[in-house]
Write an enzyme that holds these catalytic residues in place. Structure first.
Site, PDB file in Angstrom:
ATOM      1  N   SER A   1     -19.889 -17.950 -49.124  1.00  0.00           N
ATOM      2  CA  SER A   1     -18.863 -18.993 -49.191  1.00  0.00           C
ATOM      3  C   SER A   1     -17.501 -18.327 -49.305  1.00  0.00           C
ATOM      4  O   SER A   1     -17.378 -17.190 -49.786  1.00  0.00           O
ATOM      5  CB  SER A   1     -19.110 -19.887 -50.411  1.00  0.00           C
ATOM      6  OG  SER A   1     -17.996 -20.717 -50.675  1.00  0.00           O
TER       7      SER A   1
ATOM      8  N   TYR B   1     -20.885 -21.320 -59.199  1.00  0.00           N
ATOM      9  CA  TYR B   1     -21.102 -21.355 -57.748  1.00  0.00           C
ATOM     10  C   TYR B   1     -20.451 -20.142 -57.083  1.00  0.00           C
ATOM     11  O   TYR B   1     -21.084 -19.435 -56.289  1.00  0.00           O
ATOM     12  CB  TYR B   1     -20.539 -22.652 -57.170  1.00  0.00           C
ATOM     13  CG  TYR B   1     -20.679 -22.756 -55.671  1.00  0.00           C
ATOM     14  CD1 TYR B   1     -21.869 -23.219 -55.100  1.00  0.00           C
ATOM     15  CD2 TYR B   1     -19.638 -22.400 -54.819  1.00  0.00           C
ATOM     16  CE1 TYR B   1     -22.015 -23.317 -53.719  1.00  0.00           C
ATOM     17  CE2 TYR B   1     -19.770 -22.491 -53.445  1.00  0.00           C
ATOM     18  CZ  TYR B   1     -20.954 -22.951 -52.897  1.00  0.00           C
ATOM     19  OH  TYR B   1     -21.090 -23.042 -51.543  1.00  0.00           O
TER      20      TYR B   1
END
Length: 251
Positions: free
Chosen positions: A143, A157
């Protein structure tokens, strides 16, 4: 397209980016092994792909990627059913999370296990096959948040996705002949995971557009790719050099 280009296993394939990758890779000539927890959605996707591309082979398997033994068993079985695996895309993930110290430990634990520990299991299972056959392409989905530490609900995350990127680099450092390792850093691409925040998400692109950029980078076997390239390549450069006070405004 009737010419078979190879076989790809995609985890987290029942929705979002994984399902769209399945559609696009099938259209370009790949047989597929699709794995996810939701068997009904996998069956629906299999039917959709085969209706559009009856010449393709699509095998499905129910899988919870946090079960490491199951990951190894399913990947081995899909390798057998497909007659070999040329590429595995470790795409399964979750976006749960809470600021540390605010009572959200369970959500953060699930995110860390799903996004990092489970990815190690998928990589391990794939690399057993690739080392044995002397070829293969392992793709880890990270990401843009992996570039710097993120605040509040994004902390775990981002850390898990940074771990994925580091694992990819470590594997690449082995320089295994015939085996390519790619890490893909998607920006904001519409998916089931971010449906609740789409209206306030900058630079968001629709799922097919974002996945086309991912597929293009994967097909080029890029070592590392920020996708879509605009605006995420310049944003990625900026994120690396900006002070943390500026980076935190992105979340």
């Amino acid at each position: 397209m009737n010419v078979r280009r190879g076989s790809i296993v995609i985890t987290g394939a029942s929705s979002g980016l994984g399902a769209e990758m399945a559609r696009q890779f099938a259209a370009s000539g790949y047989d597929l092994g699709l794995a996810a927890r939701r068997a009904d959605r996998l069956d629906d996707l299999r039917k959709e792909v085969l209706d559009a591309h009856p010449e393709r082979r699509v095998e499905v398997a129910t899988l919870d990627v946090t079960d490491g033994d199951a990951v190894h068993a399913v990947v081995t079985d899909l390798d057998r059913r497909l007659g070999g695996i040329d590429r595995l895309i470790a795409n399964a993930g979750t976006g749960q999370g809470a600021a540390l110290g605010t009572g959200g430990w369970e959500a953060n634990r699930i995110t860390a296990e799903t996004n990092f520990v489970a990815v190690l299991a998928q990589a391990d299972a794939a690399m057993e096959i690739f080392r044995r056959q002397g070829s293969g392409h392992l793709v880890l989905i990270s990401s843009m948040s992996a570039i710097r530490g993120m605040r509040r609900s994004m902390t775990t995350y981002a850390a898990s996705k940074a771990g994925v990127a580091a694992a990819a680099e470590g594997l690449r450092a082995e320089n295994l002949k015939g085996v390519d390792i790619s890490v893909i850093h998607p920006g904001y691409i519409a998916s089931e995971m971010n449906a609740h925040v789409r209206e306030r998400t900058p630079f968001l692109v629709d799922t097919p557009t974002g996945v086309r950029a991912m597929v293009a980078a994967i097909e080029r076997r890029r070592k590392k790719a920020y996708v879509p390239a605009w605006p995420w390549v310049p944003i990625g450069v900026a994120m690396r050099i900006l002070p943390l006070s500026a980076v935190r405004k992105l979340t």
